[in-house]
Motif scaffolding. Structure first.
Motif, PDB file in Angstrom:
ATOM      1  N   PRO A   1      -8.467 -53.594  -7.420  1.00  0.00           N
ATOM      2  CA  PRO A   1      -7.131 -53.013  -7.579  1.00  0.00           C
ATOM      3  C   PRO A   1      -6.251 -53.156  -6.343  1.00  0.00           C
ATOM      4  O   PRO A   1      -5.053 -52.865  -6.392  1.00  0.00           O
ATOM      5  N   LYS A   2      -6.844 -53.611  -5.226  1.00  0.00           N
ATOM      6  CA  LYS A   2      -6.090 -53.815  -3.993  1.00  0.00           C
ATOM      7  C   LYS A   2      -6.871 -54.768  -3.106  1.00  0.00           C
ATOM      8  O   LYS A   2      -8.032 -55.086  -3.381  1.00  0.00           O
ATOM      9  N   PHE A   3      -6.234 -55.241  -2.044  1.00  0.00           N
ATOM     10  CA  PHE A   3      -6.942 -56.072  -1.081  1.00  0.00           C
ATOM     11  C   PHE A   3      -7.930 -55.206  -0.313  1.00  0.00           C
ATOM     12  O   PHE A   3      -7.583 -54.122   0.179  1.00  0.00           O
ATOM     13  N   ALA A   4      -9.176 -55.657  -0.202  1.00  0.00           N
ATOM     14  CA  ALA A   4     -10.203 -54.888   0.501  1.00  0.00           C
ATOM     15  C   ALA A   4     -11.275 -55.837   0.998  1.00  0.00           C
ATOM     16  O   ALA A   4     -11.484 -56.907   0.430  1.00  0.00           O
ATOM     17  N   GLU A   5     -11.960 -55.439   2.067  1.00  0.00           N
ATOM     18  CA  GLU A   5     -13.035 -56.243   2.657  1.00  0.00           C
ATOM     19  C   GLU A   5     -14.317 -55.434   2.697  1.00  0.00           C
ATOM     20  O   GLU A   5     -14.305 -54.233   3.000  1.00  0.00           O
ATOM     21  N   THR A   6     -15.451 -56.084   2.377  1.00  0.00           N
ATOM     22  CA  THR A   6     -16.752 -55.470   2.605  1.00  0.00           C
ATOM     23  C   THR A   6     -17.228 -55.859   3.993  1.00  0.00           C
ATOM     24  O   THR A   6     -16.823 -56.880   4.540  1.00  0.00           O
ATOM     25  N   GLY A   7     -18.104 -55.042   4.558  1.00  0.00           N
ATOM     26  CA  GLY A   7     -18.555 -55.312   5.918  1.00  0.00           C
ATOM     27  C   GLY A   7     -17.680 -54.578   6.912  1.00  0.00           C
ATOM     28  O   GLY A   7     -16.578 -54.114   6.592  1.00  0.00           O
ATOM     29  N   ALA A   8     -18.159 -54.471   8.136  1.00  0.00           N
ATOM     30  CA  ALA A   8     -17.484 -53.629   9.121  1.00  0.00           C
ATOM     31  C   ALA A   8     -16.633 -54.425  10.099  1.00  0.00           C
ATOM     32  O   ALA A   8     -15.430 -54.237  10.189  1.00  0.00           O
ATOM     33  N   GLY A   9     -17.264 -55.312  10.870  1.00  0.00           N
ATOM     34  CA  GLY A   9     -16.531 -55.979  11.942  1.00  0.00           C
ATOM     35  C   GLY A   9     -16.639 -57.486  11.884  1.00  0.00           C
ATOM     36  O   GLY A   9     -17.521 -58.044  11.227  1.00  0.00           O
ATOM     37  N   ILE A  10     -15.716 -58.157  12.570  1.00  0.00           N
ATOM     38  CA  ILE A  10     -15.792 -59.599  12.748  1.00  0.00           C
ATOM     39  C   ILE A  10     -15.642 -59.918  14.224  1.00  0.00           C
ATOM     40  O   ILE A  10     -15.042 -59.152  14.988  1.00  0.00           O
ATOM     41  N   THR A  11     -16.204 -61.038  14.619  1.00  0.00           N
ATOM     42  CA  THR A  11     -16.049 -61.547  15.979  1.00  0.00           C
ATOM     43  C   THR A  11     -15.310 -62.870  15.905  1.00  0.00           C
ATOM     44  O   THR A  11     -15.657 -63.728  15.096  1.00  0.00           O
ATOM     45  N   ALA A  12     -14.287 -63.017  16.715  1.00  0.00           N
ATOM     46  CA  ALA A  12     -13.489 -64.241  16.723  1.00  0.00           C
ATOM     47  C   ALA A  12     -13.684 -64.963  18.048  1.00  0.00           C
ATOM     48  O   ALA A  12     -13.459 -64.390  19.115  1.00  0.00           O
ATOM     49  N   TRP A  13     -14.098 -66.228  17.961  1.00  0.00           N
ATOM     50  CA  TRP A  13     -14.263 -67.075  19.123  1.00  0.00           C
ATOM     51  C   TRP A  13     -13.031 -67.954  19.286  1.00  0.00           C
ATOM     52  O   TRP A  13     -12.069 -67.855  18.526  1.00  0.00           O
TER      53      TRP A  13
ATOM     54  N   SER B   1     -17.705 -68.592  -0.763  1.00  0.00           N
ATOM     55  CA  SER B   1     -17.917 -69.246  -2.054  1.00  0.00           C
ATOM     56  C   SER B   1     -18.645 -70.569  -1.878  1.00  0.00           C
ATOM     57  O   SER B   1     -19.409 -70.996  -2.742  1.00  0.00           O
ATOM     58  N   ALA B   2     -18.396 -71.225  -0.729  1.00  0.00           N
ATOM     59  CA  ALA B   2     -18.987 -72.531  -0.461  1.00  0.00           C
ATOM     60  C   ALA B   2     -20.161 -72.476   0.491  1.00  0.00           C
ATOM     61  O   ALA B   2     -21.108 -73.260   0.366  1.00  0.00           O
ATOM     62  N   HIS B   3     -20.103 -71.572   1.467  1.00  0.00           N
ATOM     63  CA  HIS B   3     -21.103 -71.620   2.549  1.00  0.00           C
ATOM     64  C   HIS B   3     -21.398 -70.234   3.103  1.00  0.00           C
ATOM     65  O   HIS B   3     -21.357 -70.017   4.321  1.00  0.00           O
ATOM     66  N   ALA B   4     -21.696 -69.294   2.235  1.00  0.00           N
ATOM     67  CA  ALA B   4     -22.114 -67.975   2.717  1.00  0.00           C
ATOM     68  C   ALA B   4     -23.253 -68.136   3.709  1.00  0.00           C
ATOM     69  O   ALA B   4     -24.152 -68.951   3.521  1.00  0.00           O
ATOM     70  N   MET B   5     -23.202 -67.362   4.793  1.00  0.00           N
ATOM     71  CA  MET B   5     -24.207 -67.532   5.844  1.00  0.00           C
ATOM     72  C   MET B   5     -24.631 -66.187   6.400  1.00  0.00           C
ATOM     73  O   MET B   5     -23.962 -65.170   6.217  1.00  0.00           O
ATOM     74  N   SER B   6     -25.756 -66.195   7.079  1.00  0.00           N
ATOM     75  CA  SER B   6     -26.230 -64.995   7.760  1.00  0.00           C
ATOM     76  C   SER B   6     -25.300 -64.682   8.929  1.00  0.00           C
ATOM     77  O   SER B   6     -24.543 -65.545   9.374  1.00  0.00           O
ATOM     78  N   PRO B   7     -25.329 -63.451   9.457  1.00  0.00           N
ATOM     79  CA  PRO B   7     -24.325 -63.045  10.439  1.00  0.00           C
ATOM     80  C   PRO B   7     -24.642 -63.413  11.883  1.00  0.00           C
ATOM     81  O   PRO B   7     -23.875 -63.070  12.778  1.00  0.00           O
ATOM     82  N   HIS B   8     -25.717 -64.147  12.125  1.00  0.00           N
ATOM     83  CA  HIS B   8     -26.193 -64.300  13.503  1.00  0.00           C
ATOM     84  C   HIS B   8     -25.329 -65.223  14.352  1.00  0.00           C
ATOM     85  O   HIS B   8     -25.335 -65.129  15.574  1.00  0.00           O
ATOM     86  N   PHE B   9     -24.585 -66.127  13.725  1.00  0.00           N
ATOM     87  CA  PHE B   9     -23.733 -67.056  14.464  1.00  0.00           C
ATOM     88  C   PHE B   9     -22.321 -66.500  14.604  1.00  0.00           C
ATOM     89  O   PHE B   9     -21.459 -67.138  15.183  1.00  0.00           O
ATOM     90  N   ALA B  10     -22.089 -65.306  14.051  1.00  0.00           N
ATOM     91  CA  ALA B  10     -20.782 -64.650  14.099  1.00  0.00           C
ATOM     92  C   ALA B  10     -19.684 -65.596  13.646  1.00  0.00           C
ATOM     93  O   ALA B  10     -18.626 -65.668  14.238  1.00  0.00           O
ATOM     94  N   ALA B  11     -19.933 -66.334  12.569  1.00  0.00           N
ATOM     95  CA  ALA B  11     -19.017 -67.409  12.202  1.00  0.00           C
ATOM     96  C   ALA B  11     -18.523 -67.351  10.776  1.00  0.00           C
ATOM     97  O   ALA B  11     -17.700 -68.179  10.395  1.00  0.00           O
TER      98      ALA B  11
ATOM     99  N   HIS C   1     -24.245 -72.093  20.924  1.00  0.00           N
ATOM    100  CA  HIS C   1     -22.948 -71.464  20.688  1.00  0.00           C
ATOM    101  C   HIS C   1     -21.768 -72.296  21.208  1.00  0.00           C
ATOM    102  O   HIS C   1     -20.616 -71.907  20.972  1.00  0.00           O
ATOM    103  N   ARG C   2     -22.032 -73.392  21.886  1.00  0.00           N
ATOM    104  CA  ARG C   2     -20.947 -74.182  22.458  1.00  0.00           C
ATOM    105  C   ARG C   2     -19.945 -74.632  21.401  1.00  0.00           C
ATOM    106  O   ARG C   2     -18.767 -74.861  21.698  1.00  0.00           O
ATOM    107  N   PHE C   3     -20.423 -74.770  20.183  1.00  0.00           N
ATOM    108  CA  PHE C   3     -19.556 -75.119  19.057  1.00  0.00           C
ATOM    109  C   PHE C   3     -18.294 -74.271  19.029  1.00  0.00           C
ATOM    110  O   PHE C   3     -17.206 -74.753  18.685  1.00  0.00           O
ATOM    111  N   HIS C   4     -18.401 -72.992  19.382  1.00  0.00           N
ATOM    112  CA  HIS C   4     -17.292 -72.057  19.232  1.00  0.00           C
ATOM    113  C   HIS C   4     -16.141 -72.330  20.187  1.00  0.00           C
ATOM    114  O   HIS C   4     -15.033 -71.818  19.972  1.00  0.00           O
TER     115      HIS C   4
END
Length: 446
Positions: free
Chosen positions: A40-52, A320-330, A420-423
């Motif tokens: 019924p509105k815009f919403a996100e699951t999960g708590a935080g994100i990290t941006a590199w 939808s294409a590449h769900a991933m585990s949270p360890h790479f913070a990506a 992590h150099r990728f980031h």
């Protein structure tokens, strides 16, 4: 060309970012975006994100950096061996150009604000519209929704997350086509499209920062990002606002990797359960558990090696294409990168209706190898945090790591730093330049 209608299914970070990119780069082209959100509105699951830096470079290009940085927090990242008799920190992670964290809902709010600034006439939002399936023809895509309504678009972008009905329909179509000449390939396509378990359960909790400060004034979680290493399990904690700390307790059964998870993906849990699992971790962890409010258990699943992100006039974006585990913070960062490349392609002044399948193929060619690599890096990093022998770099001794050998831990930290150099080493702008060159070749052949 006539009006280009783009349907985006999913109003999370990836879907909204795609709309922002189109708003930024659309020129004389007549584009209309229909944004369909199942809730019924815009919403996100999960708590935080990290941006590199890769993600932040896109935010700067989109004019969002100031709004983002005003709400984000940045703290040193500490690696700590936490399940030994005398726990100790063994590495401070070096992040060129830094990384920042903020609540996922704040990121969502920033994107909504960007779209609302000028109330663009090309954006139409539709809430409580859950896609069920679609059908393609030579001229476009017909969308079918749970409420039995339909809609028409020139392009469909599925950004609904790991349970994406767009992906399910795409791969059902691909398998049906393959089945006429290769039944084995058809089954491989269907299997590849199914999310599988990583073997990890994530117990998520939010901490009141002031409450924790009163109870444990020296707790490292208060003013640092900490990865608490242990054998078979680990903890990640970081402040996401001046008042809240995000903590994730991760417990892994390696035998569960790539199995189909039985049971709900998320279920309520308890502090007692988490305390039992992490009973041999240090006092800071026990204090965090004691002062947590609600705890939920998430089965961490992923999508590995999906063979294509686009088919005809339909593309997949983000989880939808590449769900991933949270360890790479990506995860969120990869969705933003998808949106940047796809949005700039669709907004390019040379694109015609007839080009759409070729445009989406370029998106697939450019983005899929990068996102697929991020999935694998994230999986392996999770194993490194938990000192799993089959995830360790060559020459690093698991027994010594488990015992807390500082030399072996330093070697592990160096390898993780390199992963992590990728980031920060290469920017998405290089990938856009490649995509634009490919697009110009398509336009030149038309």
């Amino acid at each position: 060309m006539g009006r280009l209608t783009i349907a985006i299914c999913g109003g999370g970070i990836g879907g909204l970012c795609l709309a922002v990119v189109l708003k930024k780069f659309v020129d004389s082209k007549d584009i209309v975006i229909d944004l369909y959100e199942a809730g019924p509105k815009f919403a996100e699951t999960g708590a935080g994100i990290t941006a590199w830096e890769r993600t932040r470079s896109i935010l700067r290009t989109l004019g969002m950096a100031d709004a983002f940085d005003q709400r984000a927090l940045s703290f040193p990242v500490i690696f700590r061996k936490s399940d030994t008799t005398e726990p100790f920190s063994f590495h401070e992670f070096s992040v060129p150009k830094g990384s920042v964290s903020l609540p996922r809902n704040e990121m969502l709010n920033i994107l909504v604000e960007q779209l609302a600034l000028e109330a663009p006439s090309f954006l139409r939002t539709h809430f409580s519209k859950r896609l069920v399936s679609y059908e393609q023809d030579l001229d476009g895509v017909t969308l079918r929704f749970e409420d039995n309504s339909t809609a028409r678009a020139d392009v469909l972008v599925g950004a609904e997350g790991i349970g994406s009905p767009t992906r399910k329909t795409m791969y059902a179509d691909l398998a049906q086509r393959a089945r006429t000449h290769d039944a084995i390939r058809a089954e491989e396509l269907l299997k590849a499209s199914q999310p599988t378990w990583t073997g990890t359960y994530a117990y998520r909790a939010l901490l009141d920062r002031e409450k924790l400060r009163q109870a444990a004034p020296d707790n490292m979680m208060l003013d640092k990002t900490v990865i608490w290493f242990g054998k078979g399990r680990h903890v990640v904690s970081y402040p996401i606002s001046p008042v809240t700390i995000n903590v994730v307790f991760l417990d892994t059964n390696p035998d569960g990797l790539d199995q189909v998870h039985s049971g709900p993906p998320m279920a309520p849990s308890s502090k007692q359960t988490v305390a039992y699992i992490f009973q041999n971790f240090e006092e800071d962890i026990r204090a965090a558990i004691q002062n947590a409010d609600e705890v939920s258990r998430w089965a961490v699943s992923h999508i590995r090696r999906l063979p294509q992100y686009a088919d005809g006039r339909v593309a997949l974006l983000g989880d939808s294409a590449h769900a991933m585990s949270p360890h790479f913070a990506a995860g969120a960062g990869q969705a933003i990168e998808d949106a940047y490349i796809l949005g700039r392609l669709l907004a390019h002044p040379t694109v015609q209706h007839a080009h759409i399948p070729a445009v989406l193929e370029i998106y697939d060619t450019v983005r899929r190898p990068i996102a697929a690599d991020a999935v694998e890096r994230s999986l392996r990093l999770g194993g490194m945090y938990e000192l799993q022998a089959d995830c360790l770099p060559a020459g690093v001794d698991a027994d010594k790591l488990w015992a807390g050998d500082e030399h072996e831990l330093a070697a592990l930290a160096e390898a993780m730093q390199e992963m992590h150099r990728f980031h920060w080493e290469t920017m998405p702008e290089r990938e856009w330049e490649r995509a634009e060159r490919m697009l110009e070749e398509v336009a030149g052949r038309a």
